[in-house]
Design a protein around this motif. Structure first.
Motif, PDB file in Angstrom:
ATOM      1  N   THR A 111       0.817  -1.217   0.000  1.00 20.59           N
ATOM      2  CA  THR A 111       0.000   0.000   0.000  1.00 20.59           C
ATOM      3  C   THR A 111       0.851   1.268   0.000  1.00 20.59           C
ATOM      4  OG1 THR A 111      -0.188  -0.098   2.431  1.00 20.59           O
ATOM      5  CG2 THR A 111      -1.956  -1.093   1.142  1.00 20.59           C
ATOM      6  N   ASP A 112       1.785   1.386   0.943  1.00 25.32           N
ATOM      7  CA  ASP A 112       2.507   2.639   1.119  1.00 25.32           C
ATOM      8  C   ASP A 112       3.573   2.882   0.057  1.00 25.32           C
ATOM      9  OD1 ASP A 112       0.961   2.986   3.340  1.00 25.32           O
ATOM     10  OD2 ASP A 112       2.523   2.494   4.792  1.00 25.32           O
ATOM     11  N   ILE A 113       4.161   1.820  -0.479  1.00 28.08           N
ATOM     12  CA  ILE A 113       5.212   1.994  -1.486  1.00 28.08           C
ATOM     13  C   ILE A 113       4.671   1.742  -2.896  1.00 28.08           C
ATOM     14  CG2 ILE A 113       7.461   1.205  -2.307  1.00 28.08           C
ATOM     15  CD1 ILE A 113       8.199   0.589   0.583  1.00 28.08           C
ATOM     16  N   LEU A 114       4.004   0.603  -3.101  1.00 23.06           N
ATOM     17  CA  LEU A 114       3.494   0.311  -4.442  1.00 23.06           C
ATOM     18  C   LEU A 114       2.220   1.084  -4.763  1.00 23.06           C
ATOM     19  CD1 LEU A 114       4.070  -3.523  -4.952  1.00 23.06           C
ATOM     20  CD2 LEU A 114       5.633  -1.595  -5.308  1.00 23.06           C
ATOM     21  N   GLY A 115       1.447   1.438  -3.752  1.00 24.42           N
ATOM     22  CA  GLY A 115       0.241   2.217  -3.994  1.00 24.42           C
ATOM     23  C   GLY A 115      -0.940   1.410  -4.495  1.00 24.42           C
ATOM     24  N   MET A 116      -1.003   0.126  -4.085  1.00 21.27           N
ATOM     25  CA  MET A 116      -2.180  -0.688  -4.384  1.00 21.27           C
ATOM     26  C   MET A 116      -3.100  -0.693  -3.165  1.00 21.27           C
ATOM     27  SD  MET A 116      -0.453  -3.923  -6.403  1.00 21.27           S
ATOM     28  CE  MET A 116      -2.043  -4.626  -6.904  1.00 21.27           C
ATOM     29  N   ARG A 117      -4.386  -0.793  -3.392  1.00 18.80           N
ATOM     30  CA  ARG A 117      -5.345  -0.684  -2.295  1.00 18.80           C
ATOM     31  C   ARG A 117      -5.653  -2.049  -1.694  1.00 18.80           C
ATOM     32  NH1 ARG A 117     -11.525   1.965  -2.233  1.00 18.80           N
ATOM     33  NH2 ARG A 117     -11.529   2.219   0.041  1.00 18.80           N
ATOM     34  N   LEU A 118      -5.671  -2.116  -0.353  1.00 23.77           N
ATOM     35  CA  LEU A 118      -6.172  -3.316   0.325  1.00 23.77           C
ATOM     36  C   LEU A 118      -7.695  -3.305   0.217  1.00 23.77           C
ATOM     37  CD1 LEU A 118      -5.560  -5.813   2.133  1.00 23.77           C
ATOM     38  CD2 LEU A 118      -6.006  -4.328   4.095  1.00 23.77           C
ATOM     39  N   VAL A 119      -8.243  -4.250  -0.542  1.00 26.14           N
ATOM     40  CA  VAL A 119      -9.694  -4.277  -0.739  1.00 26.14           C
ATOM     41  C   VAL A 119     -10.380  -5.352   0.096  1.00 26.14           C
ATOM     42  CG1 VAL A 119      -9.580  -3.293  -3.050  1.00 26.14           C
ATOM     43  CG2 VAL A 119      -9.504  -5.774  -2.773  1.00 26.14           C
ATOM     44  N   LYS A 120      -9.595  -6.270   0.665  1.00 26.28           N
ATOM     45  CA  LYS A 120     -10.211  -7.292   1.514  1.00 26.28           C
ATOM     46  C   LYS A 120      -9.163  -7.865   2.464  1.00 26.28           C
ATOM     47  CE  LYS A 120     -13.726  -7.668   0.619  1.00 26.28           C
ATOM     48  NZ  LYS A 120     -14.825  -6.764   1.081  1.00 26.28           N
ATOM     49  N   LYS A 121      -9.500  -7.843   3.745  1.00 23.44           N
ATOM     50  CA  LYS A 121      -8.714  -8.521   4.780  1.00 23.44           C
ATOM     51  C   LYS A 121      -9.584  -9.636   5.317  1.00 23.44           C
ATOM     52  CE  LYS A 121      -8.250  -6.548   8.804  1.00 23.44           C
ATOM     53  NZ  LYS A 121      -7.820  -5.634   9.895  1.00 23.44           N
ATOM     54  N   THR A 122      -9.220 -10.862   4.989  1.00 24.32           N
ATOM     55  CA  THR A 122     -10.014 -12.007   5.396  1.00 24.32           C
ATOM     56  C   THR A 122      -9.070 -13.095   5.886  1.00 24.32           C
ATOM     57  OG1 THR A 122     -11.773 -13.530   4.678  1.00 24.32           O
ATOM     58  CG2 THR A 122     -10.116 -12.905   3.032  1.00 24.32           C
ATOM     59  N   VAL A 123      -9.567 -14.314   5.996  1.00 20.66           N
ATOM     60  CA  VAL A 123      -8.723 -15.426   6.414  1.00 20.66           C
ATOM     61  C   VAL A 123      -8.631 -16.441   5.281  1.00 20.66           C
ATOM     62  CG1 VAL A 123      -9.145 -15.165   8.883  1.00 20.66           C
ATOM     63  CG2 VAL A 123     -10.671 -16.624   7.517  1.00 20.66           C
ATOM     64  N   ASN A 124      -7.588 -17.230   5.330  1.00 20.61           N
ATOM     65  CA  ASN A 124      -7.436 -18.344   4.397  1.00 20.61           C
ATOM     66  C   ASN A 124      -8.583 -19.326   4.675  1.00 20.61           C
ATOM     67  OD1 ASN A 124      -6.668 -20.743   3.096  1.00 20.61           O
ATOM     68  ND2 ASN A 124      -4.493 -20.328   3.392  1.00 20.61           N
ATOM     69  N   GLN A 125      -9.439 -19.532   3.716  1.00 20.51           N
ATOM     70  CA  GLN A 125     -10.621 -20.365   3.945  1.00 20.51           C
ATOM     71  C   GLN A 125     -10.273 -21.818   4.221  1.00 20.51           C
ATOM     72  OE1 GLN A 125     -13.529 -19.696   0.828  1.00 20.51           O
ATOM     73  NE2 GLN A 125     -13.422 -17.478   1.077  1.00 20.51           N
ATOM     74  N   ASP A 126      -9.041 -22.222   3.892  1.00 24.83           N
ATOM     75  CA  ASP A 126      -8.590 -23.585   4.171  1.00 24.83           C
ATOM     76  C   ASP A 126      -7.707 -23.657   5.418  1.00 24.83           C
ATOM     77  OD1 ASP A 126      -9.872 -24.561   1.803  1.00 24.83           O
ATOM     78  OD2 ASP A 126      -8.206 -23.729   0.644  1.00 24.83           O
ATOM     79  N   ASP A 127      -7.460 -22.511   6.040  1.00 24.75           N
ATOM     80  CA  ASP A 127      -6.639 -22.439   7.260  1.00 24.75           C
ATOM     81  C   ASP A 127      -7.041 -21.164   7.988  1.00 24.75           C
ATOM     82  OD1 ASP A 127      -4.755 -22.486   9.245  1.00 24.75           O
ATOM     83  OD2 ASP A 127      -3.004 -22.353   7.928  1.00 24.75           O
ATOM     84  N   ILE A 128      -8.176 -21.223   8.687  1.00 28.44           N
ATOM     85  CA  ILE A 128      -8.845 -20.004   9.157  1.00 28.44           C
ATOM     86  C   ILE A 128      -8.119 -19.270  10.273  1.00 28.44           C
ATOM     87  CG2 ILE A 128     -11.122 -20.799   8.414  1.00 28.44           C
ATOM     88  CD1 ILE A 128     -11.716 -21.543  11.310  1.00 28.44           C
ATOM     89  N   GLN A 129      -6.998 -19.791  10.728  1.00 25.49           N
ATOM     90  CA  GLN A 129      -6.222 -19.080  11.737  1.00 25.49           C
ATOM     91  C   GLN A 129      -5.177 -18.161  11.106  1.00 25.49           C
ATOM     92  OE1 GLN A 129      -4.712 -22.322  14.178  1.00 25.49           O
ATOM     93  NE2 GLN A 129      -6.488 -22.205  15.526  1.00 25.49           N
ATOM     94  N   THR A 130      -5.155 -18.092   9.778  1.00 25.33           N
ATOM     95  CA  THR A 130      -4.170 -17.257   9.092  1.00 25.33           C
ATOM     96  C   THR A 130      -4.870 -16.254   8.177  1.00 25.33           C
ATOM     97  OG1 THR A 130      -3.968 -18.837   7.262  1.00 25.33           O
ATOM     98  CG2 THR A 130      -2.463 -19.112   9.129  1.00 25.33           C
ATOM     99  N   TYR A 131      -4.222 -15.120   7.963  1.00 25.16           N
ATOM    100  CA  TYR A 131      -4.800 -14.061   7.141  1.00 25.16           C
ATOM    101  C   TYR A 131      -4.645 -14.351   5.651  1.00 25.16           C
ATOM    102  CZ  TYR A 131      -5.398 -10.827  11.082  1.00 25.16           C
ATOM    103  OH  TYR A 131      -5.807 -10.219  12.249  1.00 25.16           O
TER     104      TYR A 131
END
Length: 321
Positions: free
Chosen positions: A28-48
């Motif tokens: 985000t801060d260097i490349l300038g791409m937008r974070l559009v979704k913060k979710t979890v790995n649907q196959d490992d729900i304890q990880t982002y």
């Protein structure tokens, strides 16, 4: 009527990071791409699982990351997805990023010519390899919309995925599979490199295939790419691909509903290839103004929200505090 087997471009690329926090700041801060979704790995729900894209999360602009904090570093090598491509509007944008990389001490190369297109290679701190492609004189798959409130001027900003690079030791066999299974069209064919296009082609629908019989096989870990996904229109197209894989004997995952899109996965040689629908997209469960600021969960995981929020570490992605 659209051919249900036609791939319309690159949908997303998913890579592995050992730090969602550091990666978030870099993208985000260097490349300038937008974070559009913060979710979890649907196959490992304890990880982002984080999704970075254009201003509105358009298909063909998604660069996503699995966050596995304890995974070892990957090993760069053959039989892997070897470099992620990103699109910028023109050659002047490459000059802008070259200076930006110097300012932020990002490891980078110089602006070069690759198959008639100006490019700039760079690396993330964890070793993830990228290449910026200039869209000057480019024709083909349409790009997205630059992040309107990002740190990079909109006339310079990254606004889509560029050609994905794959390196294999079984070059001729893999070339054949890309054409026979996915109907990719060869645009350039040399002894040790080939360039293929899908859909309308151009930087948003291109695969660069390289031959490497000398380097040991790469090992996935942080700093490496997990898989690439190609675009199809809708549910009917995904089901057509499921039937096609069955007919030609390709092992696959079957239809998967990821909520933000539908998908099917198949491993071709060493390379995990996903096919994904353009919709429903990322705009359905959060306001435009605060995309990516809260933990977003698909409906089938919503009942586990308390459990998930208790197990994943705090990760602040609020932009306007």
């Amino acid at each position: 009527m659209t051919n249900n087997f036609e791939l319309n471009g690159i949908h997303h690329v998913t890579a592995i990071t050992n730090s969602a926090e550091r990666n978030y700041k870099f993208i985000t801060d260097i490349l300038g791409m937008r974070l559009v979704k913060k979710t979890v790995n649907q196959d490992d729900i304890q990880t982002y699982h984080t999704f970075f894209a254009d201003d509105i999360g358009s298909p063909g602009t998604d660069l996503t990351f699995f966050d596995f904090p304890n995974i070892p570093s990957g090993t760069y090598g053959s039989n892997s997805i070897s470099r992620i491509g990103l699109r910028v509007p023109n050659d002047a944008a490459l000059e802008y990023y070259l200076n930006r990389f110097k300012e932020f001490d990002v490891k980078h190369g110089e602006i070069e010519d690759l198959f008639g297109t100006k490019v700039l290679e760079f690396e993330e701190e964890d070793g993830q390899r990228y290449r910026l492609f200039s869209d000057e004189n480019n024709e083909g798959v349409e790009a997205g919309t630059p992040w309107q409130d990002g740190p990079v001027p909109t006339d310079k900003a990254i606004y889509g995925l560029g050609p994905i690079e794959i390196t294999v030791s079984y070059f001729d066999d893999f070339k054949h599979l890309l054409q026979v299974i996915y109907n990719m069209k060869p645009m350039i064919e040399e002894e040790e490199v080939a360039v293929f296009e899908v859909g309308e082609g151009g930087n948003g629908g291109r695969v660069i295939l390289r031959k490497d019989e000398e380097t040991p096989v790469g090992i996935q870990g942080y700093g490496e790419v997990h898989h690439v996904s190609f675009r199809v229109e809708d549910h009917a197209a995904i089901k057509s691909w499921e039937a096609k894989y069955d007919q030609i004997g390709v092992r696959h995952s079957g239809w998967v509903d990821r909520f933000f899109f539908e998908a099917i996965y198949a491993r071709i040689g060493h390379i995990l290839i996903e096919i994904s629908t353009d919709g429903p997209g990322f705009m359905g469960d959060e306001p435009y103004e605060s995309l990516g600021e809260k933990l977003s969960l698909p409906p089938f995981l919503e009942e586990k929200r308390d459990e998930i929020e208790a197990s994943v570490r705090p990760f602040d992605t609020t932009r306007n505090k």
